[in-house]
Design an enzyme around this catalytic site. Structure first.
Site, PDB file in Angstrom:
ATOM      1  N   LYS A  64       0.776  -1.184   0.111  1.00  0.00           N
ATOM      2  CA  LYS A  64      -0.116  -0.017   0.027  1.00  0.00           C
ATOM      3  C   LYS A  64       0.845   1.195  -0.111  1.00  0.00           C
ATOM      4  O   LYS A  64       0.636   2.169  -0.831  1.00  0.00           O
ATOM      5  CB  LYS A  64      -0.927   0.028   1.163  1.00  0.00           C
ATOM      6  CG  LYS A  64      -1.925  -1.046   1.399  1.00  0.00           C
ATOM      7  CD  LYS A  64      -2.761  -1.226   2.726  1.00  0.00           C
ATOM      8  CE  LYS A  64      -1.930  -1.036   3.897  1.00  0.00           C
ATOM      9  NZ  LYS A  64      -1.077  -2.235   4.134  1.00  0.00           N
TER      10      LYS A  64
ATOM     11  N   ARG B  77      -9.132   1.615   9.008  1.00  0.00           N
ATOM     12  CA  ARG B  77      -8.725   0.357   9.260  1.00  0.00           C
ATOM     13  C   ARG B  77      -9.687  -0.597   9.982  1.00  0.00           C
ATOM     14  O   ARG B  77      -9.436  -1.670  10.253  1.00  0.00           O
ATOM     15  CB  ARG B  77      -7.373   0.388  10.129  1.00  0.00           C
ATOM     16  CG  ARG B  77      -6.061  -0.252   9.687  1.00  0.00           C
ATOM     17  CD  ARG B  77      -5.203  -0.253  10.460  1.00  0.00           C
ATOM     18  NE  ARG B  77      -4.037  -0.965  10.141  1.00  0.00           N
ATOM     19  CZ  ARG B  77      -2.871  -0.455   9.418  1.00  0.00           C
ATOM     20  NH1 ARG B  77      -2.839   0.939   9.179  1.00  0.00           N
ATOM     21  NH2 ARG B  77      -1.844  -1.114   9.256  1.00  0.00           N
TER      22      ARG B  77
ATOM     23  N   ARG C 187      11.485  -6.219   4.552  1.00  0.00           N
ATOM     24  CA  ARG C 187      11.343  -4.723   4.448  1.00  0.00           C
ATOM     25  C   ARG C 187      12.218  -3.903   5.414  1.00  0.00           C
ATOM     26  O   ARG C 187      12.553  -4.247   6.457  1.00  0.00           O
ATOM     27  CB  ARG C 187       9.835  -4.221   5.060  1.00  0.00           C
ATOM     28  CG  ARG C 187       9.710  -2.952   5.032  1.00  0.00           C
ATOM     29  CD  ARG C 187       8.125  -2.398   4.813  1.00  0.00           C
ATOM     30  NE  ARG C 187       7.432  -2.840   6.192  1.00  0.00           N
ATOM     31  CZ  ARG C 187       5.929  -2.573   6.143  1.00  0.00           C
ATOM     32  NH1 ARG C 187       5.367  -1.702   5.203  1.00  0.00           N
ATOM     33  NH2 ARG C 187       5.223  -3.162   7.217  1.00  0.00           N
TER      34      ARG C 187
ATOM     35  N   ARG D  41      12.009  -2.575  11.108  1.00  0.00           N
ATOM     36  CA  ARG D  41      10.731  -2.068  12.254  1.00  0.00           C
ATOM     37  C   ARG D  41      10.371  -2.832  13.134  1.00  0.00           C
ATOM     38  O   ARG D  41      10.299  -4.196  12.768  1.00  0.00           O
ATOM     39  CB  ARG D  41       9.360  -1.820  11.398  1.00  0.00           C
ATOM     40  CG  ARG D  41       9.251  -0.195  11.011  1.00  0.00           C
ATOM     41  CD  ARG D  41       8.188   0.065   9.893  1.00  0.00           C
ATOM     42  NE  ARG D  41       6.974  -0.498  10.355  1.00  0.00           N
ATOM     43  CZ  ARG D  41       5.784  -0.344   9.648  1.00  0.00           C
ATOM     44  NH1 ARG D  41       5.715   0.283   8.522  1.00  0.00           N
ATOM     45  NH2 ARG D  41       4.579  -1.033  10.052  1.00  0.00           N
TER      46      ARG D  41
ATOM     47  N   ARG E 246      -0.523  -9.135  13.588  1.00  0.00           N
ATOM     48  CA  ARG E 246      -0.829  -7.932  12.543  1.00  0.00           C
ATOM     49  C   ARG E 246      -1.844  -8.442  11.353  1.00  0.00           C
ATOM     50  O   ARG E 246      -2.688  -8.087  10.909  1.00  0.00           O
ATOM     51  CB  ARG E 246       0.179  -7.245  11.862  1.00  0.00           C
ATOM     52  CG  ARG E 246       0.845  -6.403  13.153  1.00  0.00           C
ATOM     53  CD  ARG E 246       2.169  -5.903  12.525  1.00  0.00           C
ATOM     54  NE  ARG E 246       1.844  -4.926  11.414  1.00  0.00           N
ATOM     55  CZ  ARG E 246       3.042  -4.441  10.507  1.00  0.00           C
ATOM     56  NH1 ARG E 246       4.199  -4.844  11.032  1.00  0.00           N
ATOM     57  NH2 ARG E 246       2.722  -3.495   9.818  1.00  0.00           N
TER      58      ARG E 246
END
Ligand code: ADP
Ligand code: ADP
Ligand code: ZN
Length: 214
Positions: A13, A88, A127, A160, A171
């Protein structure tokens, strides 16, 4: 143009939202980025948000909605924006609809970037985020020129905390329980468009541009 990016954590996204924002010269509004900036600055909001984010849980709606509504007031939002990571939950979507309806506006598109769960852990563990400018990379799919150093600003890249596999699984569960229902919600409003998020990021981008041109 007002666009919502939907999709699992790690679906791409943010990557697509940044490309769209640049192309259409409208702001990319990422609630995750706003929270991370608050955490970095040590604000009260940042302290509260961190407790939830570290566990892979959603920050409570009441801490999110006003923040976004405030952001809309900025001058750069007058020609539209790209929402990434908001709404969300159904209550967030309802609050957004209500606020827009009050000023005679509505969202134009909800782009659903579709990536199966089995690809997600891979995406997230690779990531890397820049501590300076927030740019996002992937060690395999979108590497920097020099390992560990941001191409854009030269600062260091980090993994992260919430991208570690055990938090990612949480998540994903939260995504399926609380966020995925938005696909149906915006489907009923007739604005959902699906794109295959498993292909190369430039091909995903072209698929989205194709949708927006129709
Ligand atoms: P990703 O892009 O990987 O999906 P984000 O940067 O959007 O992650 O969000 C990181 C974390 O910030 C989420 O796991 C959640 O804790 C919090 N967060 C971001 N946006 C929202 C929101 N709209 N409502 C509640 N929590 C949010
Ligand atoms: P989200 O905002 O949905 O959490 P990101 O845009 O941060 O997702 O992307 C998650 C990770 O996957 C990043 O490391 C990014 O570089 C990488 N990525 C994004 N799109 C693709 C793609 N189409 N193919 C492979 N990797 C991708
Ligand atoms: Zn940077």
């Amino acid at each position: 143009m007002k666009i919502i990016m939907l999709g699992a954590p790690g679906a791409g996204k943010g990557t697509q939202a940044k490309m769209l924002a640049e192309k259409f010269n409208i702001p990319h509004i990422s609630t995750g980025d706003i929270f991370r900036a608050n955490i970095k600055e040590g604000t009260e909001l940042g302290k509260k948000a961190k407790e939830y984010m570290d566990k892979g849980l959603l920050v409570p709606d009441e801490l999110v909605v006003d923040l976004v509504m405030d952001r809309f007031k900025a001058d750069d939002c007058k020609d539209g924006y790209i929402l990434d990571g908001f709404p969300r939950t159904i209550p967030q979507a309802e609050a957004l609809d209500k606020a827009l309806a009050a000023v005679g506006e509505k969202m134009d598109y909800a782009i659903n970037v579709d990536v199966p769960d089995e690809n997600i852990v891979n995406r997230m563990s690779g990531r890397r985020a820049c501590v300076g400018c927030g740019a996002t990379y992937h060690i395999k799919y979108n590497p920097t020129k020099v390992e560990g150093i941001c191409d854009k600003c030269g600062k260091e890249l980090i993994l992260r905390d919430d991208d570690k596999p055990e938090t990612v699984l949480n998540r994903l569960k939260v995504y399926h329980d609380q966020t995925q229902p938005l696909i149906d919600y915006y489907g009923k409003a007739g604005i959902v468009r699906d794109v295959d998020g498993t292909v190369d990021m430039n091909d995903v981008f072209n698929a989205i541009l194709d949708i927006l041109s129709k």
